[in-house]
Scaffold this active site. Structure first.
Site, mmCIF file in Angstrom:
data_model
loop_
_atom_site.group_PDB
_atom_site.id
_atom_site.type_symbol
_atom_site.label_atom_id
_atom_site.label_comp_id
_atom_site.label_asym_id
_atom_site.label_seq_id
_atom_site.Cartn_x
_atom_site.Cartn_y
_atom_site.Cartn_z
ATOM 1 N N GLU A 279 112.814 86.796 72.165
ATOM 2 C CA GLU A 279 112.302 85.613 71.289
ATOM 3 C C GLU A 279 112.943 86.002 69.560
ATOM 4 O O GLU A 279 112.086 85.913 68.480
ATOM 5 C CB GLU A 279 110.602 86.044 70.869
ATOM 6 C CG GLU A 279 110.124 87.184 70.749
ATOM 7 C CD GLU A 279 108.816 87.614 71.166
ATOM 8 O OE1 GLU A 279 108.179 86.965 71.998
ATOM 9 O OE2 GLU A 279 108.304 88.189 70.142
ATOM 10 N N CYS A 348 107.881 79.129 36.229
ATOM 11 C CA CYS A 348 107.240 80.106 35.418
ATOM 12 C C CYS A 348 107.030 81.473 35.729
ATOM 13 O O CYS A 348 105.932 81.932 35.563
ATOM 14 C CB CYS A 348 106.267 79.264 34.417
ATOM 15 S SG CYS A 348 106.825 77.893 33.480
#
Ligand code: LLP
Length: 420
Positions: A279, A348
């Site tokens: 997978e 920020c």
């Protein structure tokens, strides 16, 4: 007389003279049309990776399920489905997405962790293959859904994975049912007459050492002999792709050869041919994706030259979260003289994409391209700092398609309820 054009072919883009192309389309044309920041996926590369994986294994029945947590745009899911690959999901929402993309329930494996029984019940009712990693859930299913076919996720206690956050097969991990609890599992299976049709493991992502697969698979084979009704064994993933030039990556042909041999031997011992499942997330899509941003500023401080771009940890968090390396190219100036930059975002907070990186000289408005942007990039993006998530484009059969619009202020406000 022959005229030689310098063509540098690589996995992501072709550099012809001083322009980058994806499937013959100039990258800067794509940027002109859709703007930045933008994720661009190349379906040719996804197909190549699927084919490479399929041909690495020599077993009667191979099943590949794409770990859609890596990249969940519905168009990519539809494309992957068309390549005869199933879906690996970890949430009910991923199951819904998969069904919307056209996967049938039997093509979907659901491997949740720490979810409540209500979600497990929803998944059972939808008929997907459930993969259980908690003993109480096994008991619950046995009592309430006795006819269900269940796969069990074993934690083999193997240390694997590129960093601590993505290593999940060790003894302190929250994932899987410990291999040491096998006697209890068998007792429950026999008492409750559970129908165990699969065993599973997934020990981590970015696994460097192919030997880990061999070691962990042997643990799984020994356990599998105790379950007579298996249909498949699922080896999870963790296949490592290259991030840097000359980076170590999983030798898939070697893993395929080793695992196919030991799997076929195991099937002989088991007395029946089972299906071998994998997978992968990164292996199928990491190299199919590029992330393009625009340089807003070149800012020089006493110690550093910063290239500040119109993106940040809100769009691509891997470098900040895992210390991941993403190669960065100056698409606008591929052959400029290399200079040393810290490439940073506009958030920020300290959102450094790359430190002390040699990149062809960057000017404001230059387009930079990040490699390995197909897996766990858009799917981990957020709206932090109230920024919009980027658009997504798919390049398919030589054409480009916008497959997700850039967000707008309406998207930010969509579920907010103004009460004042
Ligand atoms: N199967 C299971 C049960 C998984 O938990 C995962 C990934 C996969 C398959 C696919 O693993 P892959 O082939 O992509 O290595 N966000 C991290 C990676 C987290 C992986 C989570 N599980 C990163 O960006 O490196």
């Amino acid at each position: 007389m022959f005229l030689f054009t310098f063509v540098e072919f690589n996995f992501y883009m072709d550099l012809i003279e001083d322009q980058y192309f994806i499937q013959g389309i100039p990258v800067l044309d794509i940027i002109k049309e859709y703007g930045t920041p933008i994720y661009v996926y190349d379906t040719q590369i996804i197909e190549r990776q699927i084919n490479r994986l399929k041909s690495a294994f020599h077993v009667d029945k191979l099943g590949i399920h794409f770990a859609c947590k890596a990249l969940n745009n519905i168009n990519i899911l539809k494309f992957i489905k068309s390549c005869d690959v199933g879906l690996d999901t970890v949430s009910i929402q991923e199951i819904w997405l998969g069904l919307k993309a056209g996967f049938t329930p039997d093509q979907i494996i659901y491997t949740p962790n720490c979810v409540g029984v209500d979600e497990i019940e929803m998944a059972l009712k939808l008929g997907v293959q459930i993969n259980v990693d908690h003993i109480e859930t096994l008991e619950y299913i046995g009592h309430h859904y006795p006819d269900s076919k269940i796969c069990i996720r074993i934690n083999p206690h193997v240390m694997a994975g590129g960093n601590e956050k993505i290593s999940v097969g060790h003894i302190d991990s929250k994932f899987g049912i410990s291999i040491y609890q096998l006697p209890l599992v068998i007792r429950l299976v026999q008492t409750l007459k559970l129908n165990i049709n699969g065993l599973h493991m997934h020990t981590g992502s970015d696994i460097l050492d192919a030997g880990v697969f061999t070691l962990a698979s042997q643990i799984l084979f020994d356990a599998a002999l105790k379950f007579p009704d298996l249909e498949f064994i699922d080896f999870g993933s963790g296949l490592k792709v290259p991030y840097q030039t000359d980076d170590v990556s999983t030798d898939i042909e070697e893993v395929g050869e080793l695992l196919s041999n030991s799997f076929n031997e195991f099937c002989n011992q088991y007395g029946r041919k089972l299906k071998l499942y994998f997978e992968p997330g990164k292996y199928l899509v990491s190299e199919s994706g590029m992330f393009f941003v625009k340089t807003n500023v070149i800012k020089q401080t006493p110690s550093t030259v910063f290239a500040g771009v119109d993106s940040g940890l809100n769009h691509l968090i891997r470098p900040m979260f895992y210390g991941s390396y993403h190669q960065i190219l100056n698409i606008s100036n591929p052959k400029g003289r290399p200079r040393i930059y810290n490439v940073v975002g506009y958030i920020c907070e300290t959102d450094t994409f790359a430190s002390n990186r040699a990149i062809s000289e960057i000017h404001p408005n230059d387009i930079l391209g990040f490699k390995n942007a197909g897996a766990y990039c858009f799917s981990m993006a957020s709206n932090y700092n109230s920024r919009f998530r980027p658009a997504e484009v798919m390049i398919h059969e030589g054409k480009h398609y916008m497959i997700r619009e850039r967000e707008s202020i309406e998207d930010l406000l969509k579920n907010q309820i103004e009460v004042l």
